[in-house]
Enzyme design. Structure first.
Site, PDB file in Angstrom:
ATOM      1  CG  ASP A  31      -1.872  -1.152   1.235  1.00 57.32           C
ATOM      2  OD1 ASP A  31      -2.544  -1.369   0.222  1.00 57.32           O
ATOM      3  OD2 ASP A  31      -1.951  -1.859   2.266  1.00 57.32           O
ATOM      4  CE1 TYR A  66      -5.224  -9.697   9.767  1.00 62.73           C
ATOM      5  CE2 TYR A  66      -6.355  -9.470   7.682  1.00 62.73           C
ATOM      6  CZ  TYR A  66      -5.351  -9.096   8.530  1.00 62.73           C
ATOM      7  OH  TYR A  66      -4.449  -8.123   8.153  1.00 62.73           O
TER       8      TYR A  66
END
Length: 749
Positions: free
Chosen positions: A116, A238
């Site tokens: 990212d 998750y």
């Protein structure tokens, strides 16, 4: 910063008092023993087979790619600056820089994981330049593949592969004439005069940097976070998208644990993580630092000011301004499941530190398909692979809406969605379709006074399918062959959908580990072309508004509960099923005085349903081509809780047009008059003598702050995204075939 109290015995071995981390003093300042280092080494070795560590060559390759990208950005900004007639003296210093955030910036990325990144440009570079000239420049680069832009997303992004590494690149322009290489994004003044998209784009970097700044020891934090992320993925909790926690939320919980035990090593911190959060009194918020006001007039999480913030169930607040709750998707069911997992983790780590078990036991997955007696199978199908990837991305992003609908059914105690999707069964007559399935485990309420009760889930599922079809239609995604079906099955019928070894297995083999744990899960294209992966870090601290219309959509098919044949085309479903205890249902815990109304952000009158009242044995129309009728939207105020018992407000039965959902009493009187909103369960300092200490429930609450109730009506107050249609948009009226059928079952005591 305040110094540690004298009771903490902070001056050990003649050392100076330590820095105070967090909003309370530490629980223990004890330094690690030799055996703690040994357990940490064993923990590291236990994680290696799961592919959570990158080797030196892979790490260097990432650094080289980021260096090339950074030079590429500087070159582009210089070129675009020249076209804007900047003086030559300025062109040489306009700068530009690539910042990373997320798991890579935290130092906990796995093999094959994406990066990212954020492109920061000076004020004269427009967002349109980034998505036009920079996009075209990327096209010409021979090392860049799979290039795609998602300009209308909530956080606009360009996605591509650079020399084999996947990169999600955001853009932000600052109100600065140039971008120096030593720029620090943590300063709040940088946000002044920025548009909301730039603020959202900057948020990921600012939160990540702030987390690293607030932990006592970065290496201990990173190893602990690797362990907790692996554990969460292996245990199926998750996924920010599905109502569990995403990567940033897990990072903040681990960071808080590090603040409370600043000298502990990873093995001890993993144990303390479970100790602290198995006893945490939600909805008291987790805060890494006291929120600060920057006078920039941006919306922040503050239950004293925002009534909607009082009903968030599991608030974990990002430390960078503007502070947001990163867990706004958490529901009653997902919080219950995570609380049980915290307690299970504490039990296992107790055994490990007592020498009774190995670390590998912590990473053993649960057998989801043996845990419940009732399941809903959600099936999404399309005629082409491209349509299928796009379709399942949208369906998966809305599954939490279905979970919220089921939670509000008075007969359902818990709805547990498995984050993993499975390919469709080729024996079910779908050879020419691309199919994905999700499984939702259901616990029904025990019957007290009745011998049996008829339960109608048709309305609950119609609300969900309507949401999906409406959004698909509004973004012009809906194509022939895209369908959603929901089927109720018992545990003994799961073999019709899944391989026998998956249904009956007790432990997952190491051969399956890397696929589900190292970030290599196949990614899916969402409606905007972005990648959706339920194991990824999808939360950056900025709320994502999700429309939840209430009009009647298409309704999926289901199979008879006692059938042993593969799923068939839509037929009426009447199920006789015995109700028996499965896992422990949600309990109201101390301090958890929060009602939840999930996802009902706006209510609009629906097209007249074909669903009869609950308890009726008359089937709805099945297997017909139905064009939903459109009614003019007339939103009413969001539903509010009618009690504060920590459970979702329940619908007594499936409402019809004549019986619309009633508006509940307003809760404005809950306004808090003090600062209790920002108090967390007070964790008293210990004398630091022992790492194996335990925390009594009352120790976690110390000053007994007022619990902070929360509700999802905040979705109506968040900034809209061009990517999303308004909740009042009509059901699509195309000529595509829409299936309606009923899902009903009878529970016997």
């Amino acid at each position: 910063m305040k110094e540690m109290s004298a009771s903490g015995n902070s001056m050990l071995s003649g050392q100076q008092p330590q820095k105070h981390y967090g909003i309370t003093s530490s629980i223990s300042l004890a330094f690690p023993r030799e055996i703690d280092h040994l357990y940490t080494h064993k923990l590291t070795e236990a994680m290696k087979p799961f592919g959570v560590f990158e080797d030196e060559d892979e790490l260097n390759h990432r650094l080289a790619v980021l260096g090339k990208l950074n030079a590429f950005v500087k070159e582009w900004i210089a070129e675009i600056s020249e076209t804007k007639s900047l003086p030559p003296s300025v062109l040489s210093s306009v700068g530009g820089k690539i910042f990373t955030f997320g798991s890579y910036r935290l130092g906990v990325h796995t093999k094959g994981a994406d990066i990212d990144a954020l492109c920061v440009a000076p004020r004269h570079v427009e967002r349109t330049d980034f998505f036009q000239s920079f996009f075209e420049k990327l096209k010409q680069h021979e090392e860049i593949k799979d290039l795609r832009a998602v300009e209308d997303a909530f956080v606009p992004v360009i996605k591509f592969k650079f020399d084999g590494i996947e990169i999600d690149l955001l853009f932000a322009r600052l109100a600065l004439p140039s971008i120096p290489d030593n720029l620090d994004l943590r300063g709040d003044s940088l946000l002044r005069n920025l548009d909301i998209r730039c603020i959202r784009s900057l948020n990921g970097c600012r939160v990540t940097d702030e987390i690293l700044h607030l932990v006592p020891n970065k290496e201990n934090f990173r190893l602990t976070l690797r362990a907790i992320k692996l554990w969460a993925k292996r245990r199926g909790i998750y996924s920010n998208m599905l109502g569990f926690l995403g990567g940033v939320s897990w990072a903040m919980l681990v960071a808080r644990t590090c603040q409370l035990y600043p000298n502990a090593v990873a093995a001890t911190l993993v144990h303390k993580f479970f100790l602290v959060f198995s006893k945490w009194e939600w909805p008291n918020p987790v805060l890494l630092k006291q929120p600060e006001e920057s006078n920039l007039n941006l919306p922040v999480w503050d239950p004293r000011v925002n009534p909607s913030d009082r009903y968030h169930l599991m608030p974990i607040i990002t430390p960078a301004y503007p502070q947001q709750n990163s867990t706004y998707n958490v529901s009653t069911s997902t919080r219950t499941i995570m609380n049980e997992e915290f307690k299970h983790g504490l039990t296992v780590t107790d055994e490990i530190l007592q020498g009774k078990a190995e670390w590998s036991k912590l990473f053993e997955p649960p057998n989801f398909f043996q845990k419940y007696k009732h399941y809903i199978v959600l099936t999404a199908s399309a005629l082409t692979e491209e349509n299928h990837l796009e379709w399942i991305g949208l369906v998966e992003s809305k599954i939490r809406v279905l979970v919220g609908n089921l939670e509000r059914n008075e007969y359902i105690t818990l709805a547990h969605v498995n984050p993993q999707s499975f390919p469709g069964n080729k024996e079910s007559g779908r050879e020419n379709e691309f199919v994905s399935m999700w499984f939702i485990g259901i616990i029904f309420k025990k019957l007290d006074n009745a011998e049996s009760v008829n339960i109608d889930l048709t309305y609950d599922i119609q609300l969900f399918t309507d949401t999906v079809y409406r959004q698909a239609s509004n973004v012009n995604m809906l194509k022939e062959g895209m369908t959603i079906e929901a089927t109720h099955v018992k545990r003994k019928q799961l073999h019709q959908y899944l391989p026998a070894e998956l249904v009956h297995r007790k432990k997952k083999s190491l051969g399956d580990v890397n696929r589900s744990s190292n970030g290599g899960v196949s990614k899916r294209c969402s409606l905007d072309g972005s990648q959706l992966d339920s194991s990824r870090d999808t939360d950056t601290g900025t709320p994502f508004s999700s429309p939840t219309p209430v009009s009647k959509p298409c309704m999926p098919a289901s199979t008879p509960d006692n059938s042993i044949s593969p799923p068939k085309p839509p037929v009426p479903l009447f199920v006789d099923s015995c109700l028996a205890p499965e896992v422990s249902p949600p309990k109201a815990e101390q301090g958890m005085s929060i009602p939840v109304i999930g996802f009902m952000s706006a209510v609009s009158p629906a097209a007249k349903p074909t669903t009869p009242p609950a308890g009726s044995t008359i089937p709805t129309v099945v297997g017909r081509s139905v064009i939903p009728r459109i009614s003019s939207p007339s939103p009413s105020p969001p539903d509010l809780p009618n009690g504060y018992n920590g459970t979702a407000a329940k619908r007594p039965h499936s409402p019809s047009l004549e019986e619309p959902p009633k508006r509940l009493k307003d809760t404005e009187q809950l306004l808090l008059s003090d600062d209790s909103a920002f108090k967390e369960p007070y964790l008293p300092p210990s004398n630091g003598r022992e790492q194996g200490d335990t925390i009594a429930a009352e120790d976690l609450t110390g000053t007994k702050p007022m619990p902070i109730p929360t509700i999802d009506t905040s979705r109506t107050q968040r900034l809209p995204s061009k990517e999303l249609p308004d909740a009042s948009s009509p059901v699509p009226t195309s000529n595509l075939r829409v299936i309606k059928n009923s899902i009903r079952l009878t529970l016997n005591r």
